[in-house]
Design a protein around this motif. Sequence first.
Motif, mmCIF file in Angstrom:
data_model
loop_
_atom_site.group_PDB
_atom_site.id
_atom_site.type_symbol
_atom_site.label_atom_id
_atom_site.label_comp_id
_atom_site.label_asym_id
_atom_site.label_seq_id
_atom_site.Cartn_x
_atom_site.Cartn_y
_atom_site.Cartn_z
ATOM 1 N N GLY A 156 9.439 88.549 -49.524
ATOM 2 C CA GLY A 156 9.633 88.614 -48.083
ATOM 3 C C GLY A 156 8.944 87.532 -47.276
ATOM 4 O O GLY A 156 8.720 87.709 -46.082
ATOM 5 N N GLY A 157 8.609 86.422 -47.903
ATOM 6 C CA GLY A 157 7.957 85.342 -47.153
ATOM 7 C C GLY A 157 7.753 84.125 -48.022
ATOM 8 O O GLY A 157 8.122 84.106 -49.206
ATOM 9 N N GLU A 158 7.151 83.115 -47.427
ATOM 10 C CA GLU A 158 6.945 81.849 -48.125
ATOM 11 C C GLU A 158 5.670 81.872 -48.969
ATOM 12 O O GLU A 158 4.669 82.490 -48.603
ATOM 13 N N GLY A 159 5.709 81.162 -50.093
ATOM 14 C CA GLY A 159 4.528 80.996 -50.923
ATOM 15 C C GLY A 159 3.823 79.693 -50.595
ATOM 16 O O GLY A 159 4.437 78.730 -50.122
ATOM 17 N N LEU A 160 2.524 79.649 -50.815
ATOM 18 C CA LEU A 160 1.708 78.480 -50.520
ATOM 19 C C LEU A 160 1.241 77.848 -51.825
ATOM 20 O O LEU A 160 0.691 78.525 -52.682
ATOM 21 N N GLU A 161 1.442 76.553 -51.957
ATOM 22 C CA GLU A 161 1.029 75.884 -53.189
ATOM 23 C C GLU A 161 -0.491 75.837 -53.274
ATOM 24 O O GLU A 161 -1.170 75.378 -52.363
ATOM 25 N N LEU A 162 -0.995 76.303 -54.393
ATOM 26 C CA LEU A 162 -2.433 76.318 -54.629
ATOM 27 C C LEU A 162 -2.841 75.308 -55.683
ATOM 28 O O LEU A 162 -3.948 74.782 -55.655
ATOM 29 N N ALA A 163 -1.923 75.010 -56.617
ATOM 30 C CA ALA A 163 -2.298 74.126 -57.706
ATOM 31 C C ALA A 163 -1.080 73.490 -58.358
ATOM 32 O O ALA A 163 0.034 74.022 -58.303
ATOM 33 N N ALA A 164 -1.326 72.339 -58.971
ATOM 34 C CA ALA A 164 -0.335 71.679 -59.819
ATOM 35 C C ALA A 164 -1.067 71.255 -61.076
ATOM 36 O O ALA A 164 -2.231 70.860 -61.027
ATOM 37 N N MET A 165 -0.403 71.339 -62.214
ATOM 38 C CA MET A 165 -1.083 71.005 -63.459
ATOM 39 C C MET A 165 -0.090 70.585 -64.535
ATOM 40 O O MET A 165 1.110 70.881 -64.447
ATOM 41 N N ILE A 166 -0.599 69.893 -65.538
ATOM 42 C CA ILE A 166 0.196 69.541 -66.702
ATOM 43 C C ILE A 166 0.372 70.780 -67.576
ATOM 44 O O ILE A 166 -0.596 71.493 -67.850
ATOM 45 N N TYR A 167 1.603 71.028 -67.995
ATOM 46 C CA TYR A 167 1.840 72.143 -68.899
ATOM 47 C C TYR A 167 1.172 71.840 -70.239
ATOM 48 O O TYR A 167 1.352 70.752 -70.792
#
Length: 209
Positions: A156-167
């Motif tokens: 029911g709403g937008e998500g906020l990016e917290l992290a990015a990482m290499i798989y």
Amino acid sequence: MKDKKFTRLMMVLIVVLGVLVMVTGCFPNGSDNSKDNDSMATSESEASPIPKIGQDQPFYSFYNKVAINQTKAEVDSALGVEPVMDTDGSYLYYDESTGYSINVFYSAGGLVTTKVLIVVAGGGEWIKLSTATVAESQVPQITEGMNYDQVKNILGGEGLELAAMIYPGTKDKIVYTLVWVNSDFSSLSVTFDGETGKVLFSEYRNAPV
């Protein structure tokens, strides 16, 4: 092999999601070496179908200047501050102008493998972007292979990016962790494949005590 990669990714995410608890805690002092390095900024170059909600705001400035697989020298130059090394070997860069920080993990070869946004105490303007109220009961509804819009419809709403990482186990496959945060800092996080935009897994965390 997939199970091992999943386990390693979950271990990284435990660290990443633990950062969310820190929004009610203390943060490092600002560096006196802070300066405007916009001319040297390295924007995130990875193409991704993941929406970048609110990332035009100043509190994402440091986060967006760091790209996966950058060298530490490039990160240091782009951010223009002296980082503080954490006990886990990662580096914390404090943005004196906003009060937000970014936690960066490097590989043995000195390349960025993970970046995590650390928000100001209380969540600041960042948490105001979260428009959903989430519950643990929603986790089973979010299944592997869903896209962002399907997740958004459930939560029911937008998500906020917290992290990015290499798989884990790859050199350049990027995954993104987005969170939907309640006012008490309980949260539901969803990790997406950066190439396909599809859900890998989700997790609920209770409010910090």
